[in-house]
Motif scaffolding. Structure first.
Motif, PDB file in Angstrom:
ATOM      1  N   ILE A  85      -3.570   3.900   3.950  1.00  0.00           N
ATOM      2  CA  ILE A  85      -2.847   4.907   4.708  1.00  0.00           C
ATOM      3  C   ILE A  85      -3.126   4.745   6.200  1.00  0.00           C
ATOM      4  CG2 ILE A  85      -2.661   7.380   5.180  1.00  0.00           C
ATOM      5  CD1 ILE A  85      -3.211   7.888   2.222  1.00  0.00           C
ATOM      6  N   ALA A  86      -4.404   4.562   6.534  1.00  0.00           N
ATOM      7  CA  ALA A  86      -4.789   4.416   7.942  1.00  0.00           C
ATOM      8  C   ALA A  86      -4.178   3.164   8.564  1.00  0.00           C
ATOM      9  CB  ALA A  86      -6.312   4.377   8.066  1.00  0.00           C
ATOM     10  N   ARG A  87      -4.086   2.080   7.795  1.00  0.00           N
ATOM     11  CA  ARG A  87      -3.473   0.852   8.327  1.00  0.00           C
ATOM     12  C   ARG A  87      -2.000   1.067   8.645  1.00  0.00           C
ATOM     13  NH1 ARG A  87      -6.276  -3.451   4.129  1.00  0.00           N
ATOM     14  NH2 ARG A  87      -8.211  -3.774   5.323  1.00  0.00           N
ATOM     15  N   GLY A  88      -1.303   1.751   7.735  1.00  0.00           N
ATOM     16  CA  GLY A  88       0.101   2.042   7.991  1.00  0.00           C
ATOM     17  C   GLY A  88       0.280   2.921   9.209  1.00  0.00           C
ATOM     18  N   ALA A  89      -0.577   3.927   9.353  1.00  0.00           N
ATOM     19  CA  ALA A  89      -0.494   4.829  10.493  1.00  0.00           C
ATOM     20  C   ALA A  89      -0.790   4.091  11.793  1.00  0.00           C
ATOM     21  CB  ALA A  89      -1.469   5.996  10.305  1.00  0.00           C
ATOM     22  N   VAL A 163       4.272  15.376   4.684  1.00  0.00           N
ATOM     23  CA  VAL A 163       4.736  14.011   4.437  1.00  0.00           C
ATOM     24  C   VAL A 163       4.034  13.554   3.163  1.00  0.00           C
ATOM     25  CG1 VAL A 163       4.975  11.673   5.339  1.00  0.00           C
ATOM     26  CG2 VAL A 163       4.975  13.633   6.912  1.00  0.00           C
ATOM     27  N   THR A 164       4.794  13.389   2.084  1.00  0.00           N
ATOM     28  CA  THR A 164       4.195  13.148   0.778  1.00  0.00           C
ATOM     29  C   THR A 164       4.891  12.008   0.048  1.00  0.00           C
ATOM     30  OG1 THR A 164       5.645  14.819  -0.228  1.00  0.00           O
ATOM     31  CG2 THR A 164       3.473  15.546   0.543  1.00  0.00           C
ATOM     32  N   MET A 165       4.349  11.663  -1.137  1.00  0.00           N
ATOM     33  CA  MET A 165       4.925  10.664  -2.030  1.00  0.00           C
ATOM     34  C   MET A 165       5.378  11.356  -3.317  1.00  0.00           C
ATOM     35  SD  MET A 165       1.857   7.836  -1.614  1.00  0.00           S
ATOM     36  CE  MET A 165       0.616   9.052  -2.121  1.00  0.00           C
ATOM     37  N   ASP A 166       6.079  10.630  -4.169  1.00  0.00           N
ATOM     38  CA  ASP A 166       6.500  11.170  -5.454  1.00  0.00           C
ATOM     39  C   ASP A 166       5.324  11.066  -6.422  1.00  0.00           C
ATOM     40  OD1 ASP A 166       7.739  12.040  -7.715  1.00  0.00           O
ATOM     41  OD2 ASP A 166       9.412  10.627  -7.642  1.00  0.00           O
ATOM     42  N   VAL A 167       4.379  11.978  -6.260  1.00  0.00           N
ATOM     43  CA  VAL A 167       3.149  11.945  -7.051  1.00  0.00           C
ATOM     44  C   VAL A 167       3.438  12.190  -8.526  1.00  0.00           C
ATOM     45  CG1 VAL A 167       0.926  13.066  -7.404  1.00  0.00           C
ATOM     46  CG2 VAL A 167       1.726  12.616  -5.094  1.00  0.00           C
ATOM     47  N   ALA A 168       4.368  13.086  -8.819  1.00  0.00           N
ATOM     48  CA  ALA A 168       4.693  13.385 -10.210  1.00  0.00           C
ATOM     49  C   ALA A 168       5.161  12.135 -10.945  1.00  0.00           C
ATOM     50  CB  ALA A 168       5.763  14.473 -10.279  1.00  0.00           C
ATOM     51  N   ARG A 169       5.893  11.282 -10.234  1.00  0.00           N
ATOM     52  CA  ARG A 169       6.414  10.069 -10.857  1.00  0.00           C
ATOM     53  C   ARG A 169       5.289   9.127 -11.283  1.00  0.00           C
ATOM     54  NH1 ARG A 169      10.687   8.731 -13.818  1.00  0.00           N
ATOM     55  NH2 ARG A 169      10.708   6.462 -14.032  1.00  0.00           N
ATOM     56  N   SER A 170       4.159   9.183 -10.600  1.00  0.00           N
ATOM     57  CA  SER A 170       3.049   8.302 -10.967  1.00  0.00           C
ATOM     58  C   SER A 170       2.542   8.622 -12.369  1.00  0.00           C
ATOM     59  CB  SER A 170       1.912   8.418  -9.948  1.00  0.00           C
ATOM     60  OG  SER A 170       1.348   9.721  -9.949  1.00  0.00           O
ATOM     61  N   TYR A 300       0.832   2.682   2.357  1.00  0.00           N
ATOM     62  CA  TYR A 300       1.114   2.160   3.700  1.00  0.00           C
ATOM     63  C   TYR A 300       2.330   2.874   4.279  1.00  0.00           C
ATOM     64  CZ  TYR A 300       1.618  -1.347   7.424  1.00  0.00           C
ATOM     65  OH  TYR A 300       1.709  -1.983   8.639  1.00  0.00           O
ATOM     66  N   GLU A 301       3.378   3.015   3.453  1.00  0.00           N
ATOM     67  CA  GLU A 301       4.592   3.701   3.899  1.00  0.00           C
ATOM     68  C   GLU A 301       4.308   5.161   4.225  1.00  0.00           C
ATOM     69  OE1 GLU A 301       4.235   1.784   1.328  1.00  0.00           O
ATOM     70  OE2 GLU A 301       5.940   0.430   1.037  1.00  0.00           O
ATOM     71  N   LEU A 302       3.379   5.777   3.494  1.00  0.00           N
ATOM     72  CA  LEU A 302       3.001   7.157   3.777  1.00  0.00           C
ATOM     73  C   LEU A 302       2.418   7.276   5.182  1.00  0.00           C
ATOM     74  CD1 LEU A 302       2.604  10.066   2.619  1.00  0.00           C
ATOM     75  CD2 LEU A 302       0.314   9.344   1.953  1.00  0.00           C
ATOM     76  N   GLY A 303       1.550   6.332   5.541  1.00  0.00           N
ATOM     77  CA  GLY A 303       0.960   6.353   6.879  1.00  0.00           C
ATOM     78  C   GLY A 303       1.998   6.182   7.971  1.00  0.00           C
ATOM     79  N   VAL A 322       8.932  15.642   4.499  1.00  0.00           N
ATOM     80  CA  VAL A 322       9.395  14.267   4.276  1.00  0.00           C
ATOM     81  C   VAL A 322       8.762  13.740   2.992  1.00  0.00           C
ATOM     82  CG1 VAL A 322       9.399  11.899   5.155  1.00  0.00           C
ATOM     83  CG2 VAL A 322       9.641  13.833   6.749  1.00  0.00           C
ATOM     84  N   VAL A 323       9.564  13.141   2.125  1.00  0.00           N
ATOM     85  CA  VAL A 323       9.049  12.481   0.929  1.00  0.00           C
ATOM     86  C   VAL A 323       9.356  10.987   1.047  1.00  0.00           C
ATOM     87  CG1 VAL A 323       9.152  12.293  -1.586  1.00  0.00           C
ATOM     88  CG2 VAL A 323       9.410  14.533  -0.494  1.00  0.00           C
ATOM     89  N   VAL A 324       8.326  10.160   1.000  1.00  0.00           N
ATOM     90  CA  VAL A 324       8.512   8.708   1.089  1.00  0.00           C
ATOM     91  C   VAL A 324       9.384   8.261  -0.091  1.00  0.00           C
ATOM     92  CG1 VAL A 324       7.348   6.466   1.048  1.00  0.00           C
ATOM     93  CG2 VAL A 324       6.301   8.408   2.260  1.00  0.00           C
TER      94      VAL A 324
END
Length: 346
Positions: A85-89, A163-170, A300-303, A322-324
């Motif tokens: 995450i930090a690298r993407g940011a 700013v989140t991801m589709d955690v449920a999908r995981s 990475y995209e989240l960052g 925002v949802v990645v």
């Protein structure tokens, strides 16, 4: 040798003037949009002069000045998830002309408004907050200020800055894989209660387990650490009134590593006796024994998305939640297999 005088701090001026640190910062920075009485302004200036207070950086303390620096607050430097995450940011901030700084904001440290002060004192332009948790003092401080900020990974309901991801999908991805292999009793190692992505992942796990008609889907919670994963795995594998667990899905890579160690300590084999799926994918997963099957999240995209949202906020552009869009992907390795039959044959 005579002692060096202690430099006056913003909080010292605030105490002397009987006002908040945010008010002192804005008054000394010449903010005219601040609704305070003239006598309050005078009291702040007099306190600052009496204490010999000097702003941290004269140029940065000027009203409207920009440091072109952002602070990323993460809950623990030991959590490998935040490395990506930090690298993407950092990369996206650099492309937009900003520097991304990293700060650890872990449970148990002296929690006050110090991160808020990073902005109020002109040291950074905004905050990327990945460490939100119930009762965090910073959340209350942000509600009382106009500090530009966004929440990433750990969302804050109703903030409009998530700013989140589709955690449920995981969870769906992991369960579909294990169910397809024939597992009917799958345990889930969740994160600590109250942490948003952990709660969403757990709820999705239980919901999809019901849809698939699993015999049992027990859940145990633990920290996002190796120890947390190990203790939760032992709890799930101890029986507990449900059929024997033949597969585990963890909330983090560190938990998966701890769970794998616990499985071996119990005299069980991976994947012959217990299959393991980890959440998040980092290079180390491919070098475990056996190599760990994971659900790769777009960290990475989240960052990068969080930086874009924060910069938009700093520039006064509307953002909202925002949802990645990148979906979680299963990375198949050697830690999962068909469950053994009662006779012990995989």
């Amino acid at each position: 040798m005579p002692e060096q005088p202690v430099r006056a701090r913003l909080v010292d001026v605030a105490h002397a003037a009987g006002v908040s640190k945010a008010t002192v910062s804005k008054v000394l920075n010449g903010r005219q949009d601040l609704s305070v009485r003239p006598e309050t302004r005078r009291r702040v200036h007099e306190a600052a002069e009496a204490l010999g207070y000097r702003p941290h950086s004269g140029a940065r303390a000027l009203a409207g000045a920009s440091t072109h620096a952002l602070a990323l607050l993460i809950p623990a430097l030991g959590n490998p998830t935040y490395v990506t995450i930090a690298r993407g940011a950092y990369q996206r901030a650099r492309e937009l002309g900003y520097l991304s700084l990293l700060a650890e904001d872990f449970d148990g440290q002296e929690a006050d408004e110090s991160f808020n002060d990073l902005v109020q004192e002109g040291r950074v332009d905004g905050l990327l907050i990945a460490s939100a948790r119930p009762g965090h003092p910073l959340l209350d401080a942000l509600n009382r200020s106009a500090v530009p900020h966004v929440f990433l990974n750990r969302s804050v309901e109703g903030s409009g800055r998530n700013v989140t991801m589709d955690v449920a999908r995981s969870s769906v991805t992991a369960l579909d894989h294990l169910h397809g292999l024939g597992h009917r009793t799958v345990g889930h190692i969740a994160g600590p209660p109250g942490i948003t992505p952990s709660e969403v992942r757990k709820e999705a796990f239980l919901r999809h387990a019901g849809t698939l008609g699993l015999d049992a889907a027990p859940v145990a919670s633990g920290d996002f650490t190796e120890d947390g994963g190990g203790s939760a795995a032992r709890e799930l594998l101890s029986g507990g009134g449900h059929p024997p667990v033949t597969a585990l899905y963890t909330s983090s890579l560190a938990q998966a590593i701890g769970a794998m160690a616990a499985i071996r300590d119990l005299g069980l084999r991976i994947p012959e006796d217990v299959s393991v799926v980890g959440n998040d994918d980092l290079p180390v997963a491919a070098h475990l024994h056996p190599p760990l099957t994971t659900v790769a999240m777009p960290l990475y995209e989240l960052g990068t998305a969080a930086v874009e949202a924060l910069v938009a906020t700093i520039e006064g552009r509307p953002v909202g939640d925002v949802v990645v869009p990148t979906e979680p992907q299963l990375v198949l390795r050697g830690s999962t297999a068909r469950p053994a039959d009662p006779g012990g044959t995989p």
